[in-house]
Design an enzyme around this catalytic site. Sequence first.
Site, short mmCIF file in Angstrom:
data_model
loop_
_atom_site.label_atom_id
_atom_site.label_comp_id
_atom_site.label_asym_id
_atom_site.label_seq_id
_atom_site.Cartn_x
_atom_site.Cartn_y
_atom_site.Cartn_z
N LYS A 1 0.83 -1.21 0.00
CA LYS A 1 0.00 0.00 0.00
C LYS A 1 0.86 1.26 0.00
CE LYS A 1 -3.64 -2.46 2.49
NZ LYS A 1 -4.41 -2.51 3.75
N TYR B 1 -11.93 -3.80 -3.00
CA TYR B 1 -12.66 -3.78 -1.72
C TYR B 1 -14.15 -3.79 -2.05
CZ TYR B 1 -8.32 -2.84 0.80
OH TYR B 1 -7.07 -2.93 1.34
N ASN C 1 -1.68 -0.08 7.27
CA ASN C 1 -1.06 -1.33 7.71
C ASN C 1 -0.15 -1.95 6.65
OD1 ASN C 1 -2.97 -2.31 5.95
ND2 ASN C 1 -4.07 -3.52 7.46
N HIS D 1 -1.63 -5.72 1.81
CA HIS D 1 -2.85 -6.53 1.71
C HIS D 1 -2.44 -7.89 1.17
CE1 HIS D 1 -6.82 -7.97 0.58
NE2 HIS D 1 -6.24 -8.38 -0.54
N GLU E 1 -9.21 -11.18 -6.78
CA GLU E 1 -8.28 -10.06 -6.65
C GLU E 1 -7.19 -10.07 -7.71
OE1 GLU E 1 -8.89 -9.45 -1.86
OE2 GLU E 1 -7.00 -10.29 -2.58
#
Length: 183
Positions: free
Chosen positions: A26, A66, A143, A146, A157
């Site tokens: 990310k 998402y 965080n 993913h 995905e």
Amino acid sequence: MAKITKSKNSKPNKAAKLERTLVLLKPDAIHRGIVGEILQRFERIGAKMVGMKLLVSKKDTAEKHYRSDIAERYGQKVRDQLIKMLISGPIVAMVWEGIDIIATVRKMVGSTYPNLAAPGTVRGDYAHISKEYANANGLEVFNLIHASGNAEEAEIEVNVWFKPEELVQHRPIYTRLTLREED
């Protein structure tokens, strides 16, 4: 040095599955300059990279990643925050292949909430923000990474971020041992 011999009757474990999984680094991982350190962890376990690209996600792509089930489970606000975070800067999208790689990568990544992630995991070693702190301050939980949660998620995905022709079939030397791939 002890010599290990292979029995004529030994066969690969049929229960183990060759899988593919999606990993996204990310924007916070990119901005902190730790992409190489994270990549190295996957290479060191013998995972095979079959796709990688650096990009800035468009909102519609982030929404496909998402999906609405996130809103159903955690609320629309959480889904909106995840999308906002994902489109906030460059990301690295990768596809890794290996035996039971989905579960292996999930273990390596650590708990979704960095403050709960075990030392030795990506989030445990490189992040610390708690859900409580983020919520109290109106922040997304940055965080770093993913990883697909299961085989169904991984398939969806991978197809969001990669076209089939962008995934490379190759046989690194080490896969002759770990995946029993032959030339």
